[in-house]
Design a protein around this motif. Structure first.
Motif, PDB file in Angstrom:
ATOM      1  N   MET A   1       0.838  -1.179   0.000  1.00  0.00           N
ATOM      2  CA  MET A   1       0.000   0.000   0.000  1.00  0.00           C
ATOM      3  C   MET A   1       0.876   1.233   0.000  1.00  0.00           C
ATOM      4  SD  MET A   1      -1.606   0.352   3.792  1.00  0.00           S
ATOM      5  CE  MET A   1      -0.914   1.445   4.953  1.00  0.00           C
ATOM      6  N   TYR A  34       6.199   3.517   0.049  1.00  0.00           N
ATOM      7  CA  TYR A  34       5.411   2.287   0.024  1.00  0.00           C
ATOM      8  C   TYR A  34       5.584   1.599   1.377  1.00  0.00           C
ATOM      9  CZ  TYR A  34       5.189   2.895  -5.009  1.00  0.00           C
ATOM     10  OH  TYR A  34       4.958   3.403  -6.269  1.00  0.00           O
ATOM     11  N   THR A  36       4.491  -1.907   3.496  1.00  0.00           N
ATOM     12  CA  THR A  36       3.886  -3.234   3.451  1.00  0.00           C
ATOM     13  C   THR A  36       4.039  -3.893   4.809  1.00  0.00           C
ATOM     14  OG1 THR A  36       5.941  -4.197   2.612  1.00  0.00           O
ATOM     15  CG2 THR A  36       4.302  -3.551   0.981  1.00  0.00           C
ATOM     16  N   SER A 114       2.853  -9.967  -3.215  1.00  0.00           N
ATOM     17  CA  SER A 114       1.975  -9.925  -2.056  1.00  0.00           C
ATOM     18  C   SER A 114       0.537 -10.078  -2.548  1.00  0.00           C
ATOM     19  CB  SER A 114       2.168  -8.606  -1.309  1.00  0.00           C
ATOM     20  OG  SER A 114       3.486  -8.545  -0.796  1.00  0.00           O
ATOM     21  N   GLN A 115      -0.408  -9.935  -1.656  1.00  0.00           N
ATOM     22  CA  GLN A 115      -1.794 -10.236  -2.009  1.00  0.00           C
ATOM     23  C   GLN A 115      -2.600  -9.044  -2.493  1.00  0.00           C
ATOM     24  OE1 GLN A 115      -2.245 -12.399   1.853  1.00  0.00           O
ATOM     25  NE2 GLN A 115      -3.321 -13.859   0.556  1.00  0.00           N
ATOM     26  N   THR A 116      -2.209  -7.829  -2.190  1.00  0.00           N
ATOM     27  CA  THR A 116      -3.038  -6.684  -2.560  1.00  0.00           C
ATOM     28  C   THR A 116      -2.731  -6.235  -3.986  1.00  0.00           C
ATOM     29  OG1 THR A 116      -1.511  -4.951  -1.831  1.00  0.00           O
ATOM     30  CG2 THR A 116      -2.985  -5.904  -0.149  1.00  0.00           C
ATOM     31  N   PRO A 117      -3.733  -5.748  -4.697  1.00  0.00           N
ATOM     32  CA  PRO A 117      -3.499  -5.250  -6.060  1.00  0.00           C
ATOM     33  C   PRO A 117      -2.438  -4.154  -6.118  1.00  0.00           C
ATOM     34  CG  PRO A 117      -5.851  -5.477  -5.662  1.00  0.00           C
ATOM     35  CD  PRO A 117      -5.162  -5.722  -4.347  1.00  0.00           C
ATOM     36  N   ARG A 118      -2.408  -3.289  -5.122  1.00  0.00           N
ATOM     37  CA  ARG A 118      -1.425  -2.196  -5.094  1.00  0.00           C
ATOM     38  C   ARG A 118       0.002  -2.742  -4.957  1.00  0.00           C
ATOM     39  NH1 ARG A 118      -1.208   2.965  -6.802  1.00  0.00           N
ATOM     40  NH2 ARG A 118       0.183   4.162  -5.510  1.00  0.00           N
ATOM     41  N   ASP A 119       0.185  -3.758  -4.100  1.00  0.00           N
ATOM     42  CA  ASP A 119       1.506  -4.368  -3.941  1.00  0.00           C
ATOM     43  C   ASP A 119       1.935  -5.113  -5.206  1.00  0.00           C
ATOM     44  OD1 ASP A 119       1.769  -3.400  -1.359  1.00  0.00           O
ATOM     45  OD2 ASP A 119       1.055  -5.248  -0.425  1.00  0.00           O
TER      46      ASP A 119
END
Length: 188
Positions: A1, A34, A36, A114-119
């Protein structure tokens, strides 16, 4: 994020001294911050497995070092912590600052998504651009959820995707003569 602490602020490495020492990973790319959190255990499992096999190769061939989560400081505005790197002994002799951070690009950089679209966007786009600019020779993106690896290799002056490996494939690289690893072993 991406941290929205101050969206107009241009972050530098000096700003990191004011952040808390916690389980968050703070990276700065092109002046953007950023943040995380600690990754999923399967993320760590993939990087540990790959690191073990690469370390065995490096020891057997007496070539370079494999390191997890090293600090790479390319400039005051580009400071990242990849999941894994391999650096040759020759480059290691000249690429480390007084604090033990790398100031030159290692030959191999590996990121596990990682799991988030942003990452995911950060690893596939922002970090790819950074690693291409600073001279990384191989960049591997491991997707533990889809059990595949995207391989990028330096061609001319930038990194280009050369292949995507799936669970039934074998991982090789010109950086590591005589190294072959079943992709399935990374995810076991």
């Amino acid at each position: 994020m991406v941290a929205n602490l101050n969206p107009k602020h241009h972050w530098t490495i000096a700003d990191l001294a004011f952040f808390p020492d916690n389980d968050h990973r703070y990276e700065i790319i092109a002046g953007e911050l950023y943040v995380t959190r600690a990754p999923h255990w399967k993320h760590q499992n993939a990087i540990n497995n790959l690191g073990t096999y690469l370390t065995l190769w490096a020891k057997q061939h007496q070539q370079g070092k494999v390191l997890t989560t090293p600090g790479l400081i390319f400039s005051g505005e580009d400071n990242v912590i990849p999941d894994l790197v391999w650096i040759s002994d020759e480059l290691l002799a000249t690429a480390v600052d007084e604090s033990g951070h790398f100031t030159a690009a290692p030959e191999l950089v590996v990121e596990v998504l990682s799991q988030t679209p942003r990452d995911i966007m950060r690893d596939r786009q922002v970090k790819l651009k950074l690693y291409s600019r600073v001279g990384v020779r191989d960049y591997w993106i491991i997707d533990w959820q889809q059990q595949r690896i995207e391989l990028y290799r330096r061609s001319q002056a930038h990194l280009e995707q050369v292949s995507t490996l799936f669970i039934e494939d074998q991982l090789t690289s010109p950086l590591f003569p005589d190294f072959t690893l079943a992709v399935a072993d990374i995810f076991s």
